[in-house]
Design an enzyme around this catalytic site. Structure first.
Site, PDB file in Angstrom:
ATOM      1  N   GLU A   1      24.541  -7.647  -1.930  1.00  0.00           N
ATOM      2  CA  GLU A   1      23.174  -7.406  -1.470  1.00  0.00           C
ATOM      3  C   GLU A   1      22.962  -7.845  -0.032  1.00  0.00           C
ATOM      4  OE1 GLU A   1      19.453  -6.040  -1.278  1.00  0.00           O
ATOM      5  OE2 GLU A   1      20.698  -5.782  -3.062  1.00  0.00           O
ATOM      6  N   GLU A   2      23.549  -8.980   0.359  1.00  0.00           N
ATOM      7  CA  GLU A   2      23.218  -9.546   1.670  1.00  0.00           C
ATOM      8  C   GLU A   2      24.365  -9.557   2.665  1.00  0.00           C
ATOM      9  OE1 GLU A   2      20.343  -9.466   1.801  1.00  0.00           O
ATOM     10  OE2 GLU A   2      19.391 -10.179  -0.007  1.00  0.00           O
TER      11      GLU A   2
ATOM     12  N   SER B   1       9.638  -2.991   0.724  1.00  0.00           N
ATOM     13  CA  SER B   1      10.540  -4.145   0.781  1.00  0.00           C
ATOM     14  C   SER B   1      10.102  -5.065   1.932  1.00  0.00           C
ATOM     15  CB  SER B   1      11.992  -3.683   0.912  1.00  0.00           C
ATOM     16  OG  SER B   1      12.883  -4.729   0.617  1.00  0.00           O
TER      17      SER B   1
ATOM     18  N   ASP C   1      12.454  -4.670 -11.149  1.00  0.00           N
ATOM     19  CA  ASP C   1      13.087  -4.974  -9.860  1.00  0.00           C
ATOM     20  C   ASP C   1      13.912  -6.257  -9.987  1.00  0.00           C
ATOM     21  OD1 ASP C   1      13.698  -5.497  -7.163  1.00  0.00           O
ATOM     22  OD2 ASP C   1      11.817  -4.642  -6.467  1.00  0.00           O
TER      23      ASP C   1
ATOM     24  N   HIS D   1      14.168  -1.730  -7.514  1.00  0.00           N
ATOM     25  CA  HIS D   1      13.659  -1.914  -6.163  1.00  0.00           C
ATOM     26  C   HIS D   1      13.494  -0.595  -5.407  1.00  0.00           C
ATOM     27  CE1 HIS D   1      12.653  -4.305  -2.705  1.00  0.00           C
ATOM     28  NE2 HIS D   1      13.620  -3.772  -1.978  1.00  0.00           N
TER      29      HIS D   1
END
Length: 724
Positions: free
Chosen positions: A188-189, A594, A669, A701
Site C-alpha cells: 500500500e505505501e 481519499s 474499506d 476504498h
C-alpha cells in the site's frame, strides 16, 4: 448527409459500453523476439474486461490474441491475499490483467482469476498448470524458464515445467505467517508488490517471511447489503507495531535455507530487494524514513557490505531505479541509481565504489528504463513537470557536456515509454490535452533499418463512441500561480459549457493534493471534467505544495503538519478564479477522494468564506487511524508530534462547519477505514451541525463497482446542483 448527433454526456454513459476511450493500448511490451508489440485493451462489449492483443511490427496487423473470455480460472471466491493485492494495485478490471513471456519467448504465462495458464506462442495451445479448485497469486517464470513460481495459502510453490509437478518450497505459511508475499505496508505505501526474487542464474530464491502477530488484532466490520461480516484485521496504526518481516534465501537444488539479517534496528523497513553482482541487494529504510541504505548480501555466507546511504531531514523517497550494468569490468558493483541528495531527483552511476552524477539542474529523472555500458534511457522532465519525456543519457560524459543527454520525444505531452530488451526501439504511449492517445514506435539506433512510425492512434472521428460528445468537449488549459513561499504551482482549468448565467458560472475544485500524486499534466483529461463542464461547472485542478513529481523543497512544505500548506495553495487557486471573467467566486465547491476527501473537508472547514460546498469521498479524518509508513513519513509519530497530529485532524476543525457537506464512504474499506467517517459523523452530531452522508455496503476504498460509480456521481451532481 445528415448532421451527426450531438449528445450531452451522462453519468450512465460514462460507465457504459462500449468504453468511450478503450482503444489506447495498456501495458505494451515487445515480444522477446522483437517481432510483435503486445498490449491489453478494454473489450468493446465490456469496459471492465481486458483482452490481450498483438501487433505484427512487419505487417502492422493488429489481432485480438487472447480474449478475456477464453480463460476461466474461477475457483470460488478470491482469497484474502488476492483481494488485498488487487485493492493495493488498484486493479479493478477482469479478464487478462497481466501476462509474462517466458525467457525464450516460446510460452506466455497468463494468470487469470487465481489460476495460471501457459500458452504456446507458436500454436496458441493453452494448458492450465495450477490445480483445479485452488487460487494462486504472483505467478512468475524463473529466469531460466524451467519453473513457474507462485504463492498459495501463504506458501511458496515451484512448478517444474519439465516434470509437470509442484514442489512446495515452504510449508509453515498460514494464520499470521505468509511466505513470498509483500505485507500490507509494503504494497500500500512502499509500492513493493514482490515478496520473492529469483537470482539471475535461478540457483537461489530470496523471499520474505511475514508475521503479522506483532500487530494488535482489531475487528473491522464489512457492512454488506444483507449482512455484517466481522473481519479480524491487523492494521498497523500510526505509532504502533508493524509486521515482522524476515528476509530468507533458499538454495533451490539443495534446499539450504538461511536468513539475511538486514535490520539494524528491530523496526527497520525492508524497502526493496533484488540481485546485483551475484548477491542479494537490500534497501533498508529506517522507521523514521530519514535514512535509506543499499547493501549487498552473499546468498551463501550471509556476509554483507553497505554500498551507499541516502539521508534527508524530512524523509527519503523510495524508487525502483536501481539498474545493474551487467558486463563485469573487475571494479565491483556497477549500476545506475537515482538520488535526491541535491534536492532534485537525478541520475547517478555507482562504479568503483563511487557515486558519479550523470544529470544535473532543475528537473527530475522519474524512471530508469534501460542501460548498457555506454548509455541509458530514462523518463522524466527538465522543462515543465506537466510533461514527461524520454531521454538518452551518455554514461561516460559529465552533466552539461554536449551530447551528455538528448531528448528523444519531440511532441508536447505525457510520454510513457517501454524499451526493447536491446535498447534499440521504444514503444511510446503518448497523450496530451488535445490527443486522447497513441502508440508510437521510436527507433533509437541510428543505424537501424527501420523507420519510426505511429502504431495506434485514437482518433475521435467516424464511428468513435465519443463523436456525439465532441461538439461539447472543452479542452482544458494549463497555467501557473505562485505559492506564499514563492514556489510555482501548476493548475489545469476546464471551462463550462452553455450560456453564462447571471453572476458567472460556479466552479468545482477537483482536488487530490496529497504527496506522491500529480494531477496537473498535459494529457487527455479525465472524462469527469467533461461531465461537470456539460452541467455548467468550471473545474480547476491545482497541484499544491506537497504533491509529487517535484523537488524536495516543494514536498517538504507538509512536513509535520498536513492540511495547512495544501489548503493555503488551494486558496491561491480560488483567488485566481476570482480574476477569471466567467467565474462566480461566491459559488466555489470542492470535491476529492481519499487524500482528496481529506482536502475537501479541510478546505471547507478552514475557509468557509471561500468554499461553499464539499463532497468528501473516503476521507482520512484523524491521522492516528491511518497506517505507519505513510503517516509517519510526513507527521512522524503521534508521540513525537502530538501537536501536528491534532492540527492535521479533520475532527479538530469540525466545529467550524459553515457550508454544505456530503461525506461518501465504502462500508468495507480496508485502507481508509469506515471508522474515519463514523468518527466525523459523531463529532459533527455532537456539535449539532447538519451534513449529508452516503454509504455503500460492501464497497472498498476504490468504490469502482459500476452501479456504485453511477450512483455516487449522480449524487455528486445532485448535491452540487442544490448547493452551488
Amino acid at each position: 448527409m445528415s448532421e451527426p448527433t450531438v449528445s450531452e454526456l451522462t453519468v450512465e454513459r460514462l460507465f457504459s459500453d462500449p468504453p468511450l476511450f478503450g482503444g489506447v493500448p495498456q501495458n505494451p511490451q515487445f515480444s522477446p523476439d522483437g517481432r510483435f508489440v503486445t498490449y491489453l485493451r478494454a473489450a468493446d462489449d465490456d469496459r471492465e474486461r481486458l483482452d490481450l492483443w498483438r501487433m505484427d511490427l512487419a505487417s502492422g496487423e493488429h489481432v485480438c490474441w487472447v480474449p478475456g473470455t477464453r480463460l476461466d480460472g474461477s475457483a470460488g471466491e478470491a482469497s484474502a491475499a488476492e483481494k488485498a493485492e488487487r485493492e493495493r494495485r488498484r486493479q479493478f478490471a477482469r479478464g487478462i490483467t497481466a501476462y509474462r513471456f517466458s525467457p525464450d519467448g516460446r510460452s506466455l504465462l497468463l494468470p487469470v482469476d487465481g489460476a495460471g495458464f501457459l500458452m504456446d506462442v507458436a500454436s496458441g495451445e493453452l494448458r492450465r498448470i495450477t490445480p483445479a479448485g485452488s487460487r494462486q497469486t504472483d505467478l512468475r517464470f524463473s529466469p531460466d524458464g524451467a519453473s513457474v513460481t507462485w504463492v498459495r495459502d501463504g506458501n511458496l510453490i515451484r512448478y517444474d515445467l519439465a516434470g509437470n509437478r509442484e514442489v512446495a518450497l515452504t510449508r509453515d505459511g498460514g494464520g499470521t505467517v505468509s511466505n513470498g508475499l509483500a505485507d500490507f505496508i509494503a504494497q500500500e505505501e512502499m509500492h513493493r508488490f514482490d515478496g520473492y526474487w529469483w537470482s539471475p542464474d535461478s540457483a537461489w530464491l530470496a523471499f520474505t517471511r511475514v508475521d503479522e502477530s506483532p500487530i494488535a488484532e482489531s475487528q473491522r466490520f464489512e457492512i454488506l447489503a444483507d449482512e455484517i461480516t466481522t473481519v479480524p484485521q491487523r492494521y498497523p496504526y500510526a505509532g504502533a507495531a508493524n509486521a515482522h518481516v524476515r528476509l530468507l534465501v533458499l538454495h533451490v537444488s539443495s534446499g539450504r535455507l538461511h536468513e539475511l539479517p538486514y535490520q539494524v534496528e528491530p523496526d527497520d523497513y525492508l524497502a526493496r530487494v533484488g540481485w546485483l553482482d551475484g548477491r542479494v541487494s537490500v534497501q533498508r529504510q529506517s522507521r523514521d524514513q530519514k535514512t535509506l541504505t543499499l547493501s549487498l548480501f552473499d546468498p551463501d555466507s550471509g556476509a554483507w557490505e553497505q554500498l551507499l546511504e541516502e539521508r534527508a531531514a524530512t524523509w527519503v523517497n523510495l524508487h525502483d531505479n536501481l539498474m545493474p550494468i551487467d558486463e563485469p569490468d573487475g571494479q565491483g558493483p556497477d549500476f545506475l541509481w537515482t538520488s535526491e541528495r541535491t534536492g532534485h531527483s537525478h541520475l547517478y552511476r555507482y562504479r568503483a565504489g563511487e557515486l558519479q552524477p550523470l544529470t544535473s539542474g532543475d528537473g527530475r529523472i522519474n524512471r530508469v528504463l534501460w542501460a548498457n555500458r555506454q548509455r541509458a534511457l530514462v523518463s522524466g522532465w527538465f522543462d515543465t513537470p506537466t510533461e514527461q519525456h524520454l531521454f538518452e543519457v551518455a554514461l561516460n560524459a559529465s552533466p552539461g557536456q554536449p551530447g551528455a543527454m538528448r531528448r528523444l520525444t519531440a511532441r508536447a505531452g505525457w510520454h510513457d515509454p517501454t524499451v526493447s530488451s536491446d535498447g534499440k526501439r521504444v514503444v511510446d504511449r503518448l497523450s496530451s490535452l488535445d490527443l486522447p492517445g497513441r502508440l508510437d514506435l521510436i527507433v533509437v539506433d541510428p543505424e537501424a533499418d527501420e523507420e519510426p512510425r505511429s502504431l495506434v492512434t485514437e482518433s475521435v472521428s467516424g464511428e468513435h463512441p465519443y463523436v456525439p460528445y465532441l461538439p461539447h468537449h472543452r479542452t482544458p488549459r494549463l497555467g501557473t500561480l505562485t505559492a506564499a513561499d514563492g514556489q510555482t504551482l501548476h493548475y489545469r482549468l476546464t471551462e463550462p459549457r452553455g450560456p453564462e448565467p447571471a453572476g458567472g458560472f460556479p466552479v468545482i475544485v477537483n482536488v487530490y493534493g496529497g504527496p506522491g500524486v500529480q494531477r496537473v499534466k498535459n494529457e487527455w483529461p479525465p472524462l469527469l471534467l467533461q461531465l461537470l463542464s456539460h452541467r455548467g461547472y468550471g473545474v480547476i485542478e491545482l497541484d499544491n505544495r506537497g504533491t509529487g513529481n517535484r523537488d524536495r523543497r516543494f514536498e517538504a512544505a507538509i512536513h509535520r503538519r498536513l492540511g495547512a500548506a495544501e489548503v493555503q495553495d488551494q486558496i491561491e487557486g480560488a483567488r485566481f478564479l476570482a480574476t477569471v471573467p466567467w467565474v462566480n467566486a461566491d459559488r466555489i465547491g470542492v470535491f476529492g477522494h481519499s487524500y482528496g476527501g481529506y482536502m475537501a473537508l479541510m478546505c471547507l472547514l478552514q475557509r468557509p468564506d471561500v468554499f461553499k460546498a464539499a463532497v468528501a469521498v473516503a476521507p482520512v479524518t484523524d491521522w492516528r487511524l491511518y497506517d505507519t509508513h505513510y503517516t509517519e513519513r510526513y507527521l512522524e509519530t503521534p508521540e513525537s508530534n502530538p501537536e501536528g497530529y491534532a492540527a492535521s485532524a479533520v475532527t479538530s476543525h469540525a466545529d467550524r462547519l459553515d457550508g454544505h457537506l456530503l461525506i461518501v464512504h465504502g462500508m468495507a474499506d480496508d485502507n481508509v477505514l469506515y471508522t474515519h467517517s463514523t468518527r466525523l459523523f459523531r463529532t459533527l452530531q455532537a456539535s449539532n451541525l447538519a451534513f449529508e452522508m452516503m454509504a455503500y455496503p460492501g464497497s472498498k476504498h476504490g468504490l469502482q463497482e459500476r452501479d456504485v460509480s453511477i450512483h455516487r456521481f449522480t449524487q455528486l451532481l445532485e448535491f452540487f446542483g442544490r448547493n452551488l
